[in-house]
Design an enzyme around this catalytic site. Structure first.
Site, PDB file in Angstrom:
ATOM      1  N   SER A   1       0.833  -1.204   0.000  1.00  0.00           N
ATOM      2  CA  SER A   1       0.000   0.000   0.000  1.00  0.00           C
ATOM      3  C   SER A   1       0.868   1.254   0.000  1.00  0.00           C
ATOM      4  CB  SER A   1      -0.912   0.031   1.229  1.00  0.00           C
ATOM      5  OG  SER A   1      -1.738  -1.099   1.279  1.00  0.00           O
TER       6      SER A   1
HETATM    7  N1  SAH Z   1      -0.695  -5.067   4.119  1.00  0.00           N
HETATM    8  C1  SAH Z   1       0.001  -5.310   2.871  1.00  0.00           C
HETATM    9  C2  SAH Z   1      -0.869  -4.928   1.697  1.00  0.00           C
HETATM   10  C3  SAH Z   1      -0.936  -6.034   0.724  1.00  0.00           C
HETATM   11  S1  SAH Z   1      -2.160  -5.909  -0.540  1.00  0.00           S
HETATM   12  C4  SAH Z   1       1.357  -4.655   2.835  1.00  0.00           C
HETATM   13  O1  SAH Z   1       1.687  -3.896   3.769  1.00  0.00           O
HETATM   14  O2  SAH Z   1       2.125  -4.902   1.913  1.00  0.00           O
HETATM   15  C5  SAH Z   1      -3.445  -6.944   0.108  1.00  0.00           C
HETATM   16  C6  SAH Z   1      -3.082  -8.365   0.432  1.00  0.00           C
HETATM   17  O3  SAH Z   1      -4.275  -8.996   0.906  1.00  0.00           O
HETATM   18  C7  SAH Z   1      -2.592  -9.222  -0.736  1.00  0.00           C
HETATM   19  O4  SAH Z   1      -1.357  -9.787  -0.401  1.00  0.00           O
HETATM   20  C8  SAH Z   1      -3.685 -10.275  -0.892  1.00  0.00           C
HETATM   21  O5  SAH Z   1      -3.183 -11.541  -1.327  1.00  0.00           O
HETATM   22  C9  SAH Z   1      -4.254 -10.352   0.513  1.00  0.00           C
HETATM   23  N2  SAH Z   1      -5.610 -10.895   0.634  1.00  0.00           N
HETATM   24  C10 SAH Z   1      -6.685 -10.683  -0.169  1.00  0.00           C
HETATM   25  N3  SAH Z   1      -7.761 -11.352   0.288  1.00  0.00           N
HETATM   26  C11 SAH Z   1      -7.364 -12.013   1.428  1.00  0.00           C
HETATM   27  C12 SAH Z   1      -8.004 -12.902   2.340  1.00  0.00           C
HETATM   28  N4  SAH Z   1      -9.280 -13.279   2.183  1.00  0.00           N
HETATM   29  N5  SAH Z   1      -7.280 -13.368   3.376  1.00  0.00           N
HETATM   30  C13 SAH Z   1      -5.970 -13.020   3.550  1.00  0.00           C
HETATM   31  N6  SAH Z   1      -5.312 -12.198   2.700  1.00  0.00           N
HETATM   32  C14 SAH Z   1      -5.991 -11.706   1.653  1.00  0.00           C
END
Ligand code: SAH
Length: 217
Positions: free
Chosen positions: A67
């Site tokens: 993000s």
């Molecule tokens: N917090 C992260 C942002 C990653 S983007 C950072 O600091 O880099 C969002 C992430 O959520 C992705 O890696 C995606 O695979 C994950 N995601 C999406 N749906 C999900 C679910 N149902 N359970 C766990 N992770 C999920």
């Protein structure tokens, strides 16, 4: 490859990034200190060494993104993190957000649904510095019933609706912050579970997250 060297140039860029986020309206000094302390370029491929400190989202593989720092700061500020808060994060991704929470003194339980991203973090050297982060491979829609209840829950992917199982895993007085919506643009929401178990909903600014997807991959 993820880089491991943090030099003066990185530190200078990080200071500028932190000042920029403050200028955009983030005022929680604990959040700003965490952004200032954590080498964001460690969480990205070395190809992003030059750009890691721009206030932008970047790809981390598997179609997912780290993000934008302002967005991380915004969500984290809404969580009003206190020392030893037990926090559940949905969407570990690069683990940057998890480190921001841990740097602020939280006990972090973070879930990732994509095996490749989960596995990459198992051997990620930066996480050795944060023993208060526990990584889980699973579907965030299920939360972590064995470790519940949590003081705070943060969803870092766009939820089409408020996940009820996660509400159940929130302590009375606890808060959940999530981008809510099924389109390109979502609305940041903060749900507070009041002491009588009723919910208070607050609506904040617009953001654009990758979708929260059901099941593991
Ligand atoms: N917090 C992260 C942002 C990653 S983007 C950072 O600091 O880099 C969002 C992430 O959520 C992705 O890696 C995606 O695979 C994950 N995601 C999406 N749906 C999900 C679910 N149902 N359970 C766990 N992770 C999920």
């Amino acid at each position: 490859m993820r880089p491991t060297e943090d030099n003066y140039r990185h530190k200078g860029l990080r200071k500028k990034l932190t000042d920029g986020i403050r200028a955009k309206g983030i005022s929680d000094e604990k959040v700003l200190n965490a952004i200032h302390a954590i080498p964001r370029h460690f969480f990205l491929d070395s190809a992003f060494d030059e750009t890691a400190y721009e206030d932008k989202a970047f790809p981390i593989g598997e179609g997912q993104t780290i993000s934008q720092p302002y967005t991380v700061a915004y969500q984290t500020q809404l969580l009003e993190i206190k020392n030893f808060d037990k926090v559940l994060e949905i969407g570990t991704g690069s683990a940057y957000q998890a480190c921001v929470l841990a740097e602020m003194g939280a006990q972090v339980y973070t879930i990732e649904r994509q095996k490749k991203l989960f596995d990459a973090n198992k051997s990620f050297a930066v996480l050795k510095k944060y023993p208060s982060i526990k990584l889980f491979y699973g579907d965030g829609y299920e939360g972590l019933p064995t470790y519940a209840p949590f003081d705070k829950i943060i969803i870092t992917a766009a939820a089409p609706e408020i996940p009820q199982k996660l509400i159940e895993q929130l302590k009375p007085g606890g808060m959940m912050v999530l981008p809510l919506g099924s389109g390109e643009i979502q609305r940041m929401m903060r749900i507070t579970k009041l002491e009588n178990n009723s919910l208070k909903e607050e609506v904040f600014d617009h953001f654009s997250f990758v979708p929260m997807v059901e099941g593991k991959k």
